[in-house]
Design a protein around this motif. Structure first.
Motif, PDB file in Angstrom:
ATOM      1  N   LEU A  88     -22.675 -44.542  41.757  1.00  0.00           N
ATOM      2  CA  LEU A  88     -22.539 -43.166  41.289  1.00  0.00           C
ATOM      3  C   LEU A  88     -22.476 -42.182  42.456  1.00  0.00           C
ATOM      4  CD1 LEU A  88     -24.960 -43.239  38.238  1.00  0.00           C
ATOM      5  CD2 LEU A  88     -22.471 -42.871  38.159  1.00  0.00           C
ATOM      6  N   ALA A  89     -23.318 -42.381  43.454  1.00  0.00           N
ATOM      7  CA  ALA A  89     -23.296 -41.489  44.618  1.00  0.00           C
ATOM      8  C   ALA A  89     -21.943 -41.566  45.326  1.00  0.00           C
ATOM      9  CB  ALA A  89     -24.430 -41.840  45.578  1.00  0.00           C
ATOM     10  N   GLY A  90     -21.410 -42.757  45.454  1.00  0.00           N
ATOM     11  CA  GLY A  90     -20.085 -42.910  46.066  1.00  0.00           C
ATOM     12  C   GLY A  90     -19.005 -42.235  45.251  1.00  0.00           C
ATOM     13  N   ALA A 129     -14.061 -31.991  33.908  1.00  0.00           N
ATOM     14  CA  ALA A 129     -14.019 -32.718  32.627  1.00  0.00           C
ATOM     15  C   ALA A 129     -13.628 -34.174  32.843  1.00  0.00           C
ATOM     16  CB  ALA A 129     -13.046 -32.035  31.666  1.00  0.00           C
ATOM     17  N   GLU A 130     -12.623 -34.411  33.665  1.00  0.00           N
ATOM     18  CA  GLU A 130     -12.181 -35.786  33.931  1.00  0.00           C
ATOM     19  C   GLU A 130     -13.232 -36.564  34.707  1.00  0.00           C
ATOM     20  OE1 GLU A 130      -9.018 -33.380  32.654  1.00  0.00           O
ATOM     21  OE2 GLU A 130     -10.282 -33.057  34.415  1.00  0.00           O
ATOM     22  N   ALA A 131     -13.900 -35.896  35.626  1.00  0.00           N
ATOM     23  CA  ALA A 131     -14.967 -36.555  36.382  1.00  0.00           C
ATOM     24  C   ALA A 131     -16.129 -36.922  35.453  1.00  0.00           C
ATOM     25  CB  ALA A 131     -15.442 -35.655  37.519  1.00  0.00           C
ATOM     26  N   THR A 132     -16.419 -36.056  34.494  1.00  0.00           N
ATOM     27  CA  THR A 132     -17.476 -36.356  33.522  1.00  0.00           C
ATOM     28  C   THR A 132     -17.106 -37.584  32.702  1.00  0.00           C
ATOM     29  OG1 THR A 132     -18.140 -34.030  33.425  1.00  0.00           O
ATOM     30  CG2 THR A 132     -18.798 -35.436  31.575  1.00  0.00           C
ATOM     31  N   ALA A 150     -30.847 -49.158  27.419  1.00  0.00           N
ATOM     32  CA  ALA A 150     -29.989 -49.223  26.230  1.00  0.00           C
ATOM     33  C   ALA A 150     -29.940 -47.891  25.493  1.00  0.00           C
ATOM     34  CB  ALA A 150     -30.478 -50.325  25.293  1.00  0.00           C
ATOM     35  N   ASP A 151     -30.995 -47.096  25.612  1.00  0.00           N
ATOM     36  CA  ASP A 151     -31.018 -45.809  24.919  1.00  0.00           C
ATOM     37  C   ASP A 151     -30.682 -44.636  25.848  1.00  0.00           C
ATOM     38  OD1 ASP A 151     -33.324 -45.929  26.408  1.00  0.00           O
ATOM     39  OD2 ASP A 151     -34.620 -45.129  24.836  1.00  0.00           O
ATOM     40  N   ALA A 152     -30.087 -44.915  26.997  1.00  0.00           N
ATOM     41  CA  ALA A 152     -29.709 -43.859  27.939  1.00  0.00           C
ATOM     42  C   ALA A 152     -28.757 -42.879  27.266  1.00  0.00           C
ATOM     43  CB  ALA A 152     -29.051 -44.463  29.175  1.00  0.00           C
ATOM     44  N   ALA A 153     -29.032 -41.613  27.419  1.00  0.00           N
ATOM     45  CA  ALA A 153     -28.225 -40.544  26.807  1.00  0.00           C
ATOM     46  C   ALA A 153     -27.028 -40.234  27.704  1.00  0.00           C
ATOM     47  CB  ALA A 153     -29.075 -39.312  26.586  1.00  0.00           C
ATOM     48  N   ILE A 154     -26.020 -41.068  27.608  1.00  0.00           N
ATOM     49  CA  ILE A 154     -24.858 -40.950  28.487  1.00  0.00           C
ATOM     50  C   ILE A 154     -24.153 -39.605  28.325  1.00  0.00           C
ATOM     51  CG2 ILE A 154     -22.549 -41.912  28.923  1.00  0.00           C
ATOM     52  CD1 ILE A 154     -23.912 -44.685  28.509  1.00  0.00           C
ATOM     53  N   ASP A 155     -24.118 -39.081  27.095  1.00  0.00           N
ATOM     54  CA  ASP A 155     -23.485 -37.775  26.871  1.00  0.00           C
ATOM     55  C   ASP A 155     -24.226 -36.645  27.571  1.00  0.00           C
ATOM     56  OD1 ASP A 155     -21.538 -39.006  25.359  1.00  0.00           O
ATOM     57  OD2 ASP A 155     -22.455 -38.486  23.433  1.00  0.00           O
ATOM     58  N   THR A 156     -25.454 -36.884  27.958  1.00  0.00           N
ATOM     59  CA  THR A 156     -26.223 -35.918  28.736  1.00  0.00           C
ATOM     60  C   THR A 156     -26.188 -36.270  30.223  1.00  0.00           C
ATOM     61  OG1 THR A 156     -27.684 -35.511  26.861  1.00  0.00           O
ATOM     62  CG2 THR A 156     -28.505 -34.871  29.034  1.00  0.00           C
ATOM     63  N   LEU A 157     -26.327 -37.545  30.529  1.00  0.00           N
ATOM     64  CA  LEU A 157     -26.353 -37.974  31.941  1.00  0.00           C
ATOM     65  C   LEU A 157     -25.060 -37.638  32.678  1.00  0.00           C
ATOM     66  CD1 LEU A 157     -28.042 -41.498  31.692  1.00  0.00           C
ATOM     67  CD2 LEU A 157     -29.019 -39.402  32.652  1.00  0.00           C
ATOM     68  N   ALA A 158     -23.916 -37.939  32.081  1.00  0.00           N
ATOM     69  CA  ALA A 158     -22.638 -37.750  32.777  1.00  0.00           C
ATOM     70  C   ALA A 158     -22.402 -36.291  33.153  1.00  0.00           C
ATOM     71  CB  ALA A 158     -21.484 -38.319  31.951  1.00  0.00           C
ATOM     72  N   PRO A 159     -22.490 -35.328  32.217  1.00  0.00           N
ATOM     73  CA  PRO A 159     -22.265 -33.939  32.642  1.00  0.00           C
ATOM     74  C   PRO A 159     -23.348 -33.415  33.574  1.00  0.00           C
ATOM     75  CG  PRO A 159     -22.797 -34.015  30.295  1.00  0.00           C
ATOM     76  CD  PRO A 159     -22.645 -35.433  30.763  1.00  0.00           C
ATOM     77  N   THR A 160     -24.559 -33.931  33.442  1.00  0.00           N
ATOM     78  CA  THR A 160     -25.626 -33.510  34.349  1.00  0.00           C
ATOM     79  C   THR A 160     -25.314 -33.962  35.771  1.00  0.00           C
ATOM     80  OG1 THR A 160     -27.255 -33.586  32.561  1.00  0.00           O
ATOM     81  CG2 THR A 160     -28.112 -33.651  34.820  1.00  0.00           C
ATOM     82  N   LEU A 161     -24.859 -35.201  35.917  1.00  0.00           N
ATOM     83  CA  LEU A 161     -24.475 -35.693  37.249  1.00  0.00           C
ATOM     84  C   LEU A 161     -23.310 -34.882  37.824  1.00  0.00           C
ATOM     85  CD1 LEU A 161     -24.807 -39.519  36.670  1.00  0.00           C
ATOM     86  CD2 LEU A 161     -26.031 -38.184  38.407  1.00  0.00           C
ATOM     87  N   ILE A 162     -22.332 -34.564  36.994  1.00  0.00           N
ATOM     88  CA  ILE A 162     -21.178 -33.805  37.480  1.00  0.00           C
ATOM     89  C   ILE A 162     -21.600 -32.387  37.853  1.00  0.00           C
ATOM     90  CG2 ILE A 162     -18.937 -32.812  36.812  1.00  0.00           C
ATOM     91  CD1 ILE A 162     -18.989 -35.857  37.601  1.00  0.00           C
ATOM     92  N   GLY A 163     -22.406 -31.762  37.026  1.00  0.00           N
ATOM     93  CA  GLY A 163     -22.865 -30.409  37.349  1.00  0.00           C
ATOM     94  C   GLY A 163     -23.670 -30.372  38.638  1.00  0.00           C
ATOM     95  N   ALA A 164     -24.605 -31.300  38.764  1.00  0.00           N
ATOM     96  CA  ALA A 164     -25.425 -31.355  39.977  1.00  0.00           C
ATOM     97  C   ALA A 164     -24.563 -31.707  41.190  1.00  0.00           C
ATOM     98  CB  ALA A 164     -26.549 -32.370  39.803  1.00  0.00           C
ATOM     99  N   GLY A 165     -23.632 -32.641  41.010  1.00  0.00           N
ATOM    100  CA  GLY A 165     -22.735 -33.006  42.108  1.00  0.00           C
ATOM    101  C   GLY A 165     -21.873 -31.836  42.544  1.00  0.00           C
ATOM    102  N   GLU A 178     -25.295 -34.516  52.844  1.00  0.00           N
ATOM    103  CA  GLU A 178     -25.580 -35.842  53.384  1.00  0.00           C
ATOM    104  C   GLU A 178     -25.621 -36.858  52.247  1.00  0.00           C
ATOM    105  OE1 GLU A 178     -26.085 -36.691  56.637  1.00  0.00           O
ATOM    106  OE2 GLU A 178     -25.628 -34.628  57.236  1.00  0.00           O
ATOM    107  N   ALA A 179     -25.306 -38.094  52.549  1.00  0.00           N
ATOM    108  CA  ALA A 179     -25.317 -39.162  51.546  1.00  0.00           C
ATOM    109  C   ALA A 179     -26.686 -39.280  50.875  1.00  0.00           C
ATOM    110  CB  ALA A 179     -24.914 -40.488  52.190  1.00  0.00           C
ATOM    111  N   ASP A 180     -27.762 -39.086  51.648  1.00  0.00           N
ATOM    112  CA  ASP A 180     -29.111 -39.178  51.076  1.00  0.00           C
ATOM    113  C   ASP A 180     -29.353 -38.100  50.023  1.00  0.00           C
ATOM    114  OD1 ASP A 180     -29.659 -41.343  52.670  1.00  0.00           O
ATOM    115  OD2 ASP A 180     -30.850 -40.217  54.132  1.00  0.00           O
ATOM    116  N   ALA A 181     -28.796 -36.908  50.234  1.00  0.00           N
ATOM    117  CA  ALA A 181     -28.965 -35.825  49.261  1.00  0.00           C
ATOM    118  C   ALA A 181     -28.242 -36.148  47.963  1.00  0.00           C
ATOM    119  CB  ALA A 181     -28.458 -34.506  49.840  1.00  0.00           C
ATOM    120  N   VAL A 182     -27.063 -36.723  48.075  1.00  0.00           N
ATOM    121  CA  VAL A 182     -26.307 -37.109  46.883  1.00  0.00           C
ATOM    122  C   VAL A 182     -27.061 -38.208  46.145  1.00  0.00           C
ATOM    123  CG1 VAL A 182     -24.107 -37.999  46.006  1.00  0.00           C
ATOM    124  CG2 VAL A 182     -24.124 -36.449  47.985  1.00  0.00           C
TER     125      VAL A 182
END
Length: 193
Positions: A88-90, A129-132, A150-165, A178-182
């Protein structure tokens, strides 16, 4: 400007020139004149290939979206290899390269471009949107492999990662994070490595 000189792959030359102007001078400096000057061609070349400048910019954005779709296939194929956090970081580092960040700024600053993209059925903020969708597809594959809950909220995780990224990479004038920050952001959001 030179005339009568055959240009190879005019579309890509103009797109590359637009990216250079966008990266160097920002969205407000991106004009048809700036692009054709950067591409060392007559202004008419752009207008022979595109209806107008917003049509050109829309095609540029759509072309860059296609690159993310290619990246999505590669990321999804990496499921089950390496670490989830590392993959994911990559992916975030790759997707939020300087051009993508500049294109997000371009889209948000040009009403005509957003209208064209909506007409082309592009939903949300292009690139983001495409990155999400890319991240969500990867997370689904990892969930199917049991590498995330198994119960990971992907619909929440994906946009959260994109927003934070996006926030990490959005400073056009600074150095990329830096890679460590990502990786810290990814591990915090996903909760695994």
């Amino acid at each position: 400007m030179p005339t009568g000189v055959a240009l190879r792959d005019v579309r890509e030359q103009l797109f590359d020139a637009a990216e250079r102007v966008l990266l160097r001078d920002g969205p407000s400096a991106l004009t048809s004149r700036a692009v054709t000057t950067e591409a060392a061609c007559a202004k008419g070349v752009l207008h022979r290939h595109f209806a107008d400048f917003d049509a050109f910019l829309a095609e540029l954005v759509l072309d860059r979206i296609a690159r993310i779709e290619d990246q999505a296939d590669t990321l999804r194929d990496s499921a089950g290899t390496g670490t989830v956090g590392g993959n994911l970081a990559g992916a975030l580092t790759e997707v939020f390269g300087p051009v993508a960040v500049a294109i997000v700024a371009l889209v948000t600053s040009r009403d005509g471009l957003r209208t064209r993209l909506r007409q082309a059925q592009v939903a949300g903020i292009p690139i983001l949107a495409e990155a999400t969708a890319m991240i969500a597809s990867y997370l689904v594959a990892e969930r199917e492999l049991g590498r995330i809950d198994a119960d990971a909220a992907i619909d929440t995780l994906a946009p959260t990662l994109i927003g934070a990224g996006h926030l990490l990479f959005a400073d056009r004038s600074g150095d990329p994070p830096e890679a460590d920050a990502v990786r810290k952001v990814v591990d915090t959001v996903v909760g695994r490595s």
